[in-house]
Write an enzyme that holds these catalytic residues in place. Structure first.
Site, mmCIF file in Angstrom:
data_model
loop_
_atom_site.group_PDB
_atom_site.id
_atom_site.type_symbol
_atom_site.label_atom_id
_atom_site.label_comp_id
_atom_site.label_asym_id
_atom_site.label_seq_id
_atom_site.Cartn_x
_atom_site.Cartn_y
_atom_site.Cartn_z
ATOM 1 N N ARG A 218 0.846 -1.202 0.000
ATOM 2 C CA ARG A 218 0.000 0.000 0.000
ATOM 3 C C ARG A 218 0.879 1.249 0.000
ATOM 4 N NH1 ARG A 218 -0.427 4.632 2.488
ATOM 5 N NH2 ARG A 218 -0.208 3.589 4.502
ATOM 6 N N ASP A 219 1.655 1.490 1.055
ATOM 7 C CA ASP A 219 2.585 2.621 1.051
ATOM 8 C C ASP A 219 3.631 2.427 -0.043
ATOM 9 O OD1 ASP A 219 4.017 4.955 1.981
ATOM 10 O OD2 ASP A 219 3.215 4.558 3.968
ATOM 11 N N HIS B 127 3.312 4.029 -3.568
ATOM 12 C CA HIS B 127 3.835 5.359 -3.897
ATOM 13 C C HIS B 127 5.198 5.241 -4.587
ATOM 14 C CE1 HIS B 127 0.690 7.488 -1.802
ATOM 15 N NE2 HIS B 127 0.942 6.864 -0.669
ATOM 16 N N SER C 80 3.683 10.706 9.205
ATOM 17 C CA SER C 80 3.643 10.634 7.742
ATOM 18 C C SER C 80 4.845 11.277 7.076
ATOM 19 C CB SER C 80 2.376 11.319 7.225
ATOM 20 O OG SER C 80 1.244 10.946 7.956
ATOM 21 N N HIS D 127 2.900 4.470 13.086
ATOM 22 C CA HIS D 127 3.308 4.332 11.681
ATOM 23 C C HIS D 127 4.431 5.329 11.430
ATOM 24 C CE1 HIS D 127 2.410 3.937 7.219
ATOM 25 N NE2 HIS D 127 2.965 5.142 7.229
ATOM 26 N N HIS E 133 8.016 6.762 9.158
ATOM 27 C CA HIS E 133 8.765 6.838 7.902
ATOM 28 C C HIS E 133 10.227 7.091 8.239
ATOM 29 C CE1 HIS E 133 5.880 6.632 4.523
ATOM 30 N NE2 HIS E 133 5.017 6.928 5.474
ATOM 31 N N TYR F 48 4.760 15.649 3.840
ATOM 32 C CA TYR F 48 4.113 14.360 3.588
ATOM 33 C C TYR F 48 4.972 13.508 2.652
ATOM 34 C CZ TYR F 48 -0.072 11.397 2.919
ATOM 35 O OH TYR F 48 -0.988 10.370 2.899
#
Length: 346
Positions: free
Chosen positions: A16-17, A20, A170, A199, A201, A290
């Site tokens: 899903r991520d 991108h 995010s 979550h 990054h 983001y």
């Protein structure tokens, strides 16, 4: 830090991520290979949708190789133990998308909003819970507000029916102390039965440290992605995180060697470019932007000649949030014109 004896549920984002990083061009065969490999490694939860969630197929966010329904129906029947989640952003995904996902066999619906806009999630969270799904409230860009404000928004999502609340970094901006403060306050003040998730990054190289801080502060669900495949510099690399957890005595239920093999043999060969902390990804984290904006800014650099790093810094200064991808090209064009005017006047 003593995490000995803690249990954590890991949740893979690579399908899903990772969309991108792949410009949403993951084939059904690749999707099945990654998902079944993760399933065999013991991954309990795998997220599968367009990178921007159910219904994300659009000019603004990108056209995927296949529809959400095609991906879900291809993968779910092949899984032996793993459950599948779907991300849904109100305003992009609809209740009809939610019902479609559940009909395909999705067990977890994660309703995501900007960290100050939990009120727009009421309908979707309520419907998800009414239909019997594991229902997650997902507060994005949580670095932009105080711990007290995160709690305020989390309480709204909890009141709508969410049984798990995520504090979502995010932009990959947070440092461990901030994660500890926000997760700790959520754990202390929400219903004890409400799970807490994190979550991260890896844009500042802090995703593993932040995830450990989240566990210490009371999180029981941690997102990541195998080989880090995700927006920006990627998510918490799960094969690395599993190894760290094993050394620290945290139980994940994941077979370390098997997840290492999924990363090395299946996911890395899929990558269009290395997932690493390069100067543009680092700028995302440093400026608090983001993570999925990275490739948009890099495309704008090629089109308008304005360095992606400069575009990202200006986006951070303006406080842009997820869903404003259309602003990136407008900003790059304005910056290009301003630079040309400066040259003429000089």
């Amino acid at each position: 830090m003593n995490l000995q004896g803690k249990n954590v549920t890991l949740h893979d984002m690579s399908l899903r991520d990772g969309m991108h990083a792949k410009r949403h061009q993951i084939s059904l065969e690749q999707m099945i290979a990654v998902a079944t490999g993760l399933d065999a490694a013991g991954m309990p939860l795998i997220e599968i949708t367009h990178g921007d969630g159910l219904g994300g197929r659009s000019i603004n966010y990108g056209f995927p190789a296949h529809s959400d329904e095609e991906y879900l129906r291809a993968v779910i029947p092949r899984l032996k133990q793993a459950k599948v989640s779907a991300l849904l952003l109100p305003g992009i995904g609809t209740v009809d998308h939610l019902k479609m996902a559940l009909d395909c066999g999705v067990s977890t619906i994660r309703v995501a909003t900007h960290c100050t806009e939990a009120d727009v999630s009421e309908q979707h969270i309520g419907m998800s819970r009414k239909l019997g799904a594991d229902t997650v409230g997902f507060l994005m860009m949580a670095h932009m507000i105080s711990a007290e404000k995160v709690l305020e928004q989390a309480r709204l999502m909890e009141s709508y029916g969410a049984n798990c609340i995520y504090c979502t970094d995010s932009a990959g901006y947070m440092l461990p102390d901030e994660v500890s403060e926000k997760i700790g306050l959520l754990r202390a003040e929400l219903n004890p039965a409400t799970e807490i998730g994190f979550h991260g990054h890896h844009n500042m190289g802090m995703a593993i440290a932040n995830s450990l801080a989240a566990i210490e502060a009371g999180a029981s669900r941690i997102d990541g992605s195998v080989a880090g495949l995700g927006a920006g510099a990627g998510n918490t690399p799960l094969e690395v995180f599993v190894a760290v957890c094993k050394r620290m005595g945290v139980e994940t239920g994941i077979d370390l060697y098997k997840i290492m093999d999924v990363a090395e043999d299946i996911v890395v060969p899929m990558m269009d470019q290395p997932i690493r902390v390069d100067r543009d990804a680092l700028t995302l984290g440093y400026a608090g932007v983001y993570s999925s904006f990275l490739l948009f800014a890099q495309r704008a650099e090629k089109k308008y000649g304005v360095p992606a790093r400069d575009i990202l810094v200006e986006l951070g200064r303006r406080g842009t949030v997820g869903g404003q991808e259309d602003m990136i090209e407008d900003l790059a064009l304005d910056m290009s014109r301003a630079r040309q005017n400066q040259k003429v006047s000089a």
